[in-house]
Write a protein that holds these residues in place. Structure first.
Motif, PDB file in Angstrom:
ATOM      1  N   VAL A   1      -2.810  -3.602  -6.940  1.00 29.96           N
ATOM      2  CA  VAL A   1      -2.468  -3.463  -5.511  1.00 29.96           C
ATOM      3  C   VAL A   1      -3.227  -4.525  -4.712  1.00 29.96           C
ATOM      4  O   VAL A   1      -2.654  -5.196  -3.848  1.00 29.96           O
ATOM      5  N   GLN A   2      -4.510  -4.696  -5.021  1.00 36.69           N
ATOM      6  CA  GLN A   2      -5.307  -5.689  -4.266  1.00 36.69           C
ATOM      7  C   GLN A   2      -4.774  -7.112  -4.472  1.00 36.69           C
ATOM      8  O   GLN A   2      -4.759  -7.915  -3.544  1.00 36.69           O
TER       9      GLN A   2
ATOM     10  N   LEU B   1       0.843  -1.213   0.000  1.00 36.78           N
ATOM     11  CA  LEU B   1       0.000   0.000   0.000  1.00 36.78           C
ATOM     12  C   LEU B   1       0.872   1.254   0.000  1.00 36.78           C
ATOM     13  O   LEU B   1       0.578   2.241  -0.682  1.00 36.78           O
ATOM     14  N   LYS B   2       1.962   1.193   0.781  1.00 35.11           N
ATOM     15  CA  LYS B   2       2.874   2.353   0.834  1.00 35.11           C
ATOM     16  C   LYS B   2       3.432   2.655  -0.553  1.00 35.11           C
ATOM     17  O   LYS B   2       3.443   3.795  -0.998  1.00 35.11           O
TER      18      LYS B   2
ATOM     19  N   THR C   1      -5.682   4.060  -4.371  1.00 31.58           N
ATOM     20  CA  THR C   1      -4.585   3.095  -4.262  1.00 31.58           C
ATOM     21  C   THR C   1      -5.124   1.777  -3.709  1.00 31.58           C
ATOM     22  O   THR C   1      -4.821   0.691  -4.224  1.00 31.58           O
ATOM     23  N   ILE C   2      -5.919   1.887  -2.661  1.00 33.95           N
ATOM     24  CA  ILE C   2      -6.453   0.700  -1.999  1.00 33.95           C
ATOM     25  C   ILE C   2      -7.297  -0.136  -2.943  1.00 33.95           C
ATOM     26  O   ILE C   2      -7.280  -1.354  -2.909  1.00 33.95           O
TER      27      ILE C   2
ATOM     28  N   GLN D   1     -11.164  -2.052   6.037  1.00 33.31           N
ATOM     29  CA  GLN D   1     -11.461  -0.927   5.160  1.00 33.31           C
ATOM     30  C   GLN D   1     -10.681   0.280   5.658  1.00 33.31           C
ATOM     31  O   GLN D   1     -10.275   0.335   6.829  1.00 33.31           O
ATOM     32  N   PHE D   2     -10.479   1.229   4.766  1.00 33.78           N
ATOM     33  CA  PHE D   2      -9.840   2.477   5.182  1.00 33.78           C
ATOM     34  C   PHE D   2     -10.800   3.628   4.918  1.00 33.78           C
ATOM     35  O   PHE D   2     -11.352   3.760   3.831  1.00 33.78           O
ATOM     36  N   ALA D   3     -11.014   4.423   5.956  1.00 30.71           N
ATOM     37  CA  ALA D   3     -11.871   5.592   5.849  1.00 30.71           C
ATOM     38  C   ALA D   3     -10.983   6.826   5.973  1.00 30.71           C
ATOM     39  O   ALA D   3      -9.944   6.786   6.635  1.00 30.71           O
TER      40      ALA D   3
END
Ligand code: BGC
Length: 417
Positions: free
Chosen positions: A328-329, A47-48, A322-323, A302-304
């Protein structure tokens, strides 16, 4: 109750909006998460790197001690008016923060990239609030897994148990051969993770939903629920005396190193096997907790993004994009042990456990057997969840009878609502 607690700290955050907007470094995204184990850290680097290719630097805010600790830190950061730009969140925590208007609306990114068509329905239920995307799902984990040391299983001529009784008989053989049958970490969330599987095994997907999602008192107080606690009692007899407080990844190491034969844990455990260079069906086995074939108990990270004013918006959008990136996934989930939260990622590159999970999820989606993990906040809101955690962990760490635990469960859920 929880809502009120968030509301009480709202004043602080509102006051900080203007401040953070001015001070935000638009080229940096601060990401808060609890991925601190070896496997988790490796997955995180995907992810970075992904964020970097979009021109943003990653400001790392790891929280040791798991999701519960992270939730506490987040509350404190929100209360002091200094939330991170983006945060890892599970299940009901997302709508709870969204309803208090803390979370960024991600619709512009979601509609451009077609998330509506890509993400399975049971996951969207948590990513979207009032029809708007407020979180981006990066993975689909599953909790009804058992991870086993293949050498021990081969030596004792064991095959994956098909019933709970078989599991008990296998554990007996394992103990007699000098190994610990079950590697376990005595932390409330780990006991809750085992409980996910015990409830599913005792009653199946419909019962699981009736009890842990709908919180129906007659299901919570039933004989079937008593059977789930009976399984917990039997599992308690399979652990070593040093289990209290042990971190989950140390328990996984016990299976990797051949001290223990099995661990009941979500597939982030597979990330630890992979990180130690171990292969499925060569060094370890992955199979469903007995009696849960066909059921998929999911836990999605999840990212919020937090509302911090216009300046932080481009970075938060870039991170969400990106996520949700297909490549990436694929890469992230192959390392993390999970499977993608997008349905269009090919199976190539995933190991046999990953492929099984992808197939099982598709099958479970068709039979309404993809149900949210209680332990990881996808079955009931945080209030009742914490109350059930207490009941489960008290039972596991005492000599309480299953009949009394069931009574305590009904009362705890009632009082928490
Ligand atoms: C998260 C996983 C994580 C695990 C252990 C779970 O709640 O969803 O992503 O690997 O905790 O840290």
């Amino acid at each position: 109750m929880y809502k009120k607690r968030i509301a009480a700290i709202a004043v602080g955050l509102v006051a900080c909006h203007a401040l953070s907007a001015g001070a935000a470094d638009t080229k940096t995204v601060e990401v808060m998460h609890w991925w601190t184990s070896g496997g988790e850290a490796k997955a995180l680097s995907v992810l970075k790197d992904g964020l970097k290719t979009k021109g943003y630097a990653w400001k790392d805010s790891p929280i040791a001690g798991g999701g519960e600790a992270a939730r506490t830190v987040l509350k404190a950061r929100v209360a002091s008016g200094n939330p991170p730009d983006a945060i890892q969140m599970l299940g009901f925590t997302i709508p709870e923060y969204a309803q208090e208007d803390y979370l960024q609306n991600l619709d512009p990114v979601a509609s451009k990239e077609g998330w509506d068509k890509l993400v399975p329905g049971p996951i969207q239920k948590f990513s979207k609030v009032d029809g708007h995307w407020v979180a981006a799902p990066v993975d689909v984990h599953r909790t009804n897994w058992i991870w086993a040391n293949k050498k021990i299983f081969d030596q004792l001529k064991l095959t994956p148990p098909k019933t709970f009784e078989e599991l008990v008989a296998d554990a007996d053989k394992i103990r007699k051969a000098g190994y610990i049958p079950l590697a376990h970490g005595g932390q409330a969330w780990q006991e809750a993770t085992i409980f996910d599987s015990a409830v599913m095994s005792a009653g199946g997907p419909k019962f699981y939903q009736q009890a842990l999602v709908k919180l129906d008192p007659s299901a919570l107080g039933s004989k079937t629920m008593e059977k789930a606690f009976d399984q917990m009692r039997a599992l308690r007899g399979m652990v070593d005396p040093n289990f209290p407080g042990r971190d989950w990844n140390l328990a996984t190491s016990m299976v990797i190193n051949g001290k223990a034969a099995m661990q009941i844990m979500g597939d982030w455990a597979k990330g630890e096997f992979a990180s130690a260079g171990k292969q499925p069906n060569v060094d370890y086995l992955c199979f469903n907790y007995p009696g849960t074939d066909g059921a998929f108990i999911f836990n999605t990270d999840q990212f919020a993004g937090f509302k911090k004013g216009e300046a932080s918006l481009p970075g938060e959008y870039a991170f969400a994009s990106t996520i949700m990136d297909k490549g990436v996934q694929a890469k992230f989930n192959q390392i993390k042990g999970s499977i993608p939260a997008r349905l269009d990622v090919p199976q190539d590159g995933f190991d046999e456990c990953g492929k099984k999970s992808m197939n099982d999820m598709r099958a479970a989606l068709k039979t309404d057997s993809m149900v949210g993990s209680f332990a990881h906040g996808h079955a009931m809101p945080d209030g009742p969840k914490n109350a059930v955690y207490d009941v489960v962990t008290h039972f596991f760490n005492s000599n309480q009878s299953s009949a009394d635990a069931v009574k305590a469960l009904v009362a705890a859920v009632k009082n928490s609502q």
